[in-house]
Design a protein around this motif. Structure first.
Motif, PDB file in Angstrom:
ATOM      1  N   LEU A 290     -27.806  18.577  54.119  1.00 40.17           N
ATOM      2  CA  LEU A 290     -29.044  19.453  53.755  1.00 40.17           C
ATOM      3  C   LEU A 290     -29.523  19.256  52.103  1.00 40.17           C
ATOM      4  CD1 LEU A 290     -27.943  22.506  55.832  1.00 40.17           C
ATOM      5  CD2 LEU A 290     -30.033  21.001  56.089  1.00 40.17           C
TER       6      LEU A 290
ATOM      7  N   VAL B  80     -33.058  18.162  50.673  1.00 39.06           N
ATOM      8  CA  VAL B  80     -33.737  19.079  49.914  1.00 39.06           C
ATOM      9  C   VAL B  80     -33.616  18.503  48.285  1.00 39.06           C
ATOM     10  CG1 VAL B  80     -33.526  21.335  50.842  1.00 39.06           C
ATOM     11  CG2 VAL B  80     -31.922  20.738  49.001  1.00 39.06           C
ATOM     12  N   ASP B  81     -33.287  16.959  48.674  1.00 41.30           N
ATOM     13  CA  ASP B  81     -33.502  16.253  47.146  1.00 41.30           C
ATOM     14  C   ASP B  81     -32.388  16.603  46.207  1.00 41.30           C
ATOM     15  OD1 ASP B  81     -34.675  13.720  47.054  1.00 41.30           O
ATOM     16  OD2 ASP B  81     -36.503  14.553  46.160  1.00 41.30           O
TER      17      ASP B  81
ATOM     18  N   ARG C 142     -34.651  25.270  46.164  1.00 42.55           N
ATOM     19  CA  ARG C 142     -34.240  24.338  47.142  1.00 42.55           C
ATOM     20  C   ARG C 142     -32.786  24.538  47.761  1.00 42.55           C
ATOM     21  NH1 ARG C 142     -36.562  18.651  45.275  1.00 42.55           N
ATOM     22  NH2 ARG C 142     -38.361  19.276  43.848  1.00 42.55           N
TER      23      ARG C 142
ATOM     24  N   ILE D 104     -32.904  27.096  49.982  1.00 44.58           N
ATOM     25  CA  ILE D 104     -33.714  26.700  51.414  1.00 44.58           C
ATOM     26  C   ILE D 104     -32.554  25.729  52.507  1.00 44.58           C
ATOM     27  CG2 ILE D 104     -35.216  25.070  52.466  1.00 44.58           C
ATOM     28  CD1 ILE D 104     -37.128  25.591  50.268  1.00 44.58           C
ATOM     29  N   ALA D 105     -31.747  25.030  51.847  1.00 43.98           N
ATOM     30  CA  ALA D 105     -30.773  24.404  52.353  1.00 43.98           C
ATOM     31  C   ALA D 105     -29.744  25.497  52.979  1.00 43.98           C
ATOM     32  CB  ALA D 105     -29.804  23.307  51.417  1.00 43.98           C
TER      33      ALA D 105
ATOM     34  N   MET E 214     -42.959  21.847  45.589  1.00 42.65           N
ATOM     35  CA  MET E 214     -42.125  22.666  46.637  1.00 42.65           C
ATOM     36  C   MET E 214     -42.856  22.659  48.064  1.00 42.65           C
ATOM     37  SD  MET E 214     -39.265  23.063  45.437  1.00 42.65           S
ATOM     38  CE  MET E 214     -38.553  24.473  46.448  1.00 42.65           C
TER      39      MET E 214
ATOM     40  N   GLU F  76     -42.526  19.355  49.486  1.00 47.48           N
ATOM     41  CA  GLU F  76     -41.287  19.346  49.952  1.00 47.48           C
ATOM     42  C   GLU F  76     -41.001  20.053  51.279  1.00 47.48           C
ATOM     43  OE1 GLU F  76     -37.697  18.187  48.425  1.00 47.48           O
ATOM     44  OE2 GLU F  76     -39.422  16.767  48.190  1.00 47.48           O
ATOM     45  N   LEU F  77     -41.550  21.367  51.360  1.00 46.72           N
ATOM     46  CA  LEU F  77     -41.222  22.004  52.289  1.00 46.72           C
ATOM     47  C   LEU F  77     -41.863  21.463  53.760  1.00 46.72           C
ATOM     48  CD1 LEU F  77     -40.217  24.621  53.718  1.00 46.72           C
ATOM     49  CD2 LEU F  77     -42.299  25.781  52.970  1.00 46.72           C
TER      50      LEU F  77
ATOM     51  N   ILE G 273     -39.595  18.694  54.789  1.00 47.56           N
ATOM     52  CA  ILE G 273     -38.646  19.288  55.509  1.00 47.56           C
ATOM     53  C   ILE G 273     -38.934  19.731  56.659  1.00 47.56           C
ATOM     54  CG2 ILE G 273     -36.891  21.052  55.357  1.00 47.56           C
ATOM     55  CD1 ILE G 273     -37.003  20.806  52.192  1.00 47.56           C
TER      56      ILE G 273
END
Ligand SMILES: Nc1ncnc2c1ncn2[C@@H]1O[C@H](COP(=O)(O)OP(=O)(O)OP(=O)(O)O)[C@@H](O)[C@H]1O
Ligand SMILES: [Mg+2]
Lengths: 284, 259
Positions: free
Chosen positions: B122, B126-127, B146, B149-150, B177, B180-181, B184
């Motif tokens: 995870l 999320v990098d 992030r 979120i993970a 973000m 990113e979201l 993901i």
């Protein structure tokens, strides 16, 4: 015209000034750095010197204010094993009272923070206990509990525990609401919520209270010894004063201060080793 | 047609304030959210958005109506939900990996090698692959969010609830973000309820946007977002994007009577 003549010296002034001040500034900054490092020690030494000089110049009798040298001499005149006996007696009581206070305060704080009913019932009682001047109650406690370490430990405990309870409750309740919701959304249960989230969040508060309480514990032990004891630094000070051995009493005081400072430092060290995350970044 | 994952049935929530007054936070809210749908809830401050989220999460019980997940009324918190809050609220006494595995430790009392491996996965998602053993205060606000979120994804929830997750971030980080979201979400499809104050954010992210009225919170309008996926920087210059954003701005700032 007047503008330019006025401006001329202004522009030359810094130039002429700059040459001599540049090296001086270098010396100045090293002096400042040096001062920054040694100023506390210097100030302390200066205060002692002034004190010493004043007792000579004004011929202050040693039973009013002994000179530092007289205090040191009195300290050295008392044999080391006598000192150690008194130190151990006071330290033992202070530490037992302190540890008892921690053992009682933290669970009590958890109970107070968990239940509004409990906190509403118990808090007023705690405040009454805290508001009672322990020095005034100490003789009663000694009479009630008899001549042993027990009344001394109880007196120390009574002086020490309140700040720990209050700070821990504050810490337990300062946990971000989101984390409590996260915990509840995971259905982790109340005990895990307290153990995994609230108690760690209370650690910085708890540590500051523990630091303050080291001094309080030493005060508690000394107060108890003033009432009834045949050993300990409080007893030593009382005994010395009653025989007008004021320099010796001051020596006892110095040892007490040293003990307080050492305990304070010890809690700080324990924090650094056990819970470094609770320190600000710069102090880690 | 698949049954909805989340449905709100004439949902109403009344709070009693400390002064004893009744505050209607939500009133007659009804809509459905489908499987793997990304729904944004948009509305002014105090219109009951967070209350809506707490109701789905089972953290509070509705005064009227009900919330159903897979057709079952929500009566207590359920396993298939992950939550991301406005503030990351990570635990400073754990490193990054410890924070991501925290739900496991907290719920079951122990963290196995399998969860740690999953947490690392995870973090890669999320990098933040290289940050597993960093301390929390070594991360920027965006990085912390992030991690949050993970953390929300650790127990592999079907439903992801996000309460203004990017509103504490600066504008640049915020845009980053959002993309990113979306990435993901495309790699791990979830049913997402995303609460926000930001019109562009809602339009960029969502399949549908639920626009709410202030006090009491009611559904004013539900809008489909016809923008193609995957969305990218180009989406931001799409005329549809601007038309929709302008439309929402219009409804949000008009009086309820005129709407
Ligand atoms: N536990 C509570 N007790 C009393 N009133 C509450 C409670 N929770 C929320 N409210 C009230 O309900 C209304 C909606 O609150 P909510 O937090 O859901 O709004 P919001 O849309 O999330 O606002 P924001 O955008 O500022 O986060 C507000 O008027 C708030 O004061
Ligand atoms: Mg909110």
């Amino acid at each position: 015209m007047s503008d330019t003549t006025a401006a001329a010296p202004e522009t030359t002034l810094p130039e002429t000034d700059a040459a001599p001040t540049a090296p001086a500034a270098g010396v100045g900054t090293t002096l400042l750095a040096w001062l920054d490092r040694f100023a506390p020690a210097l100030a302390f030494a200066a205060a002692l010197a002034v004190w010493e000089a004043a007792t000579w110049v004004f011929a202050i009798p040693s039973f009013l204010l002994p000179a530092p040298s007289a205090i040191v001499a009195a300290g050295l005149a008392t044999p080391a094993e006598v000192w150690l006996g008194h130190i151990w007696a006071t330290l033992r009581v202070a530490l037992m009272g302190y540890l008892l206070a921690i053992a009682v305060s933290v669970p009590l704080a958890v109970a107070l923070a968990s239940s509004r009913l409990l906190s509403r019932t118990l808090y007023p009682m705690l405040v009454v206990v805290q508001s009672t001047p322990i020095v005034a109650v100490a003789p009663i406690i000694v009479v009630t509990l008899g001549a042993s370490d027990l009344p001394r430990v109880v007196i120390t405990f009574l002086i020490t525990f309140f700040p720990i309870v209050v700070s821990t409750v504050t810490g337990l309740l300062s946990t971000p609401e989101e984390l409590i919701e996260l915990s509840r959304s995971l259905r982790a249960g109340r005990s895990r919520e307290i153990l995994h989230i609230r108690l760690p969040y209370a650690v910085p508060h708890l540590v500051s209270a523990l630091k303050i309480s080291t001094t309080l514990a030493v005060i508690g032990a000394v107060v108890a010894e003033f009432v009834a004891a045949e050993r300990g630094l409080g007893f030593f000070i009382l005994f010395s004063t009653s025989f007008f051995k004021i320099p010796a009493a001051f020596a006892g005081l110095v040892v007490l201060v040293a003990i307080s400072l050492a305990l304070f430092r010890l809690v700080g060290l324990a924090q650094k080793m056990l819970v470094p995350w609770s320190l600000p970044k710069s102090e880690r | 047609m698949q049954p909805p994952v989340i449905s709100f049935k004439r949902l109403g929530q009344v709070f009693e304030t400390a002064a004893g007054r009744a505050v209607t936070a939500l009133d007659g809210v009804s809509f459905d959210i489908g499987r793997h749908e990304f729904v944004a809830v948009l509305g002014p401050s105090g219109c009951g958005k967070s209350t809506l989220l707490r109701l789905i999460a089972g953290l509070i019980a509705p005064t009227r109506g009900s919330v159903e997940i897979w057709g079952m009324p929500v009566t207590e918190p359920r396993d298939e939900i992950g939550i991301v809050f406005q503030r990351p609220t990570l635990l400073p006494w754990f490193d990054v990996l410890g924070n991501v595995t925290f739900p496991m430790r907290h719920k079951y009392g122990r963290v196995g090698e399998a969860e740690r491996a999953r947490a690392r996965e995870l973090l890669a998602l999320v990098d933040l692959a290289d940050f597993a053993d960093k301390r929390i205060d070594e991360l920027s606000g965006g990085m912390q969010q992030r991690v949050a979120i993970a953390r929300a994804l650790l127990l592999d929830p079907d439903i992801l609830l996000m309460d203004e997750p990017f509103s504490a971030l600066d504008a640049l980080t915020r845009d980053e973000m959002s993309f990113e979201l979306l990435r993901i979400w495309s790699e791990r499809p979830k049913t997402v309820l995303f609460i926000t104050h930001s019109i562009p954010e809602a339009v960029l992210l969502a399949d549908r946007i639920v626009v709410m009225t202030p006090r009491p919170g009611r559904v004013r309008e539900i809008l489909d977002v016809p923008l193609p996926r995957p969305r990218s920087l180009a989406t931001l210059t799409d005329p549809t994007f601007h038309a929709l954003a302008d439309h929402i701005r219009g409804t949000l700032f008009s009086r309820p009577a005129a709407a």
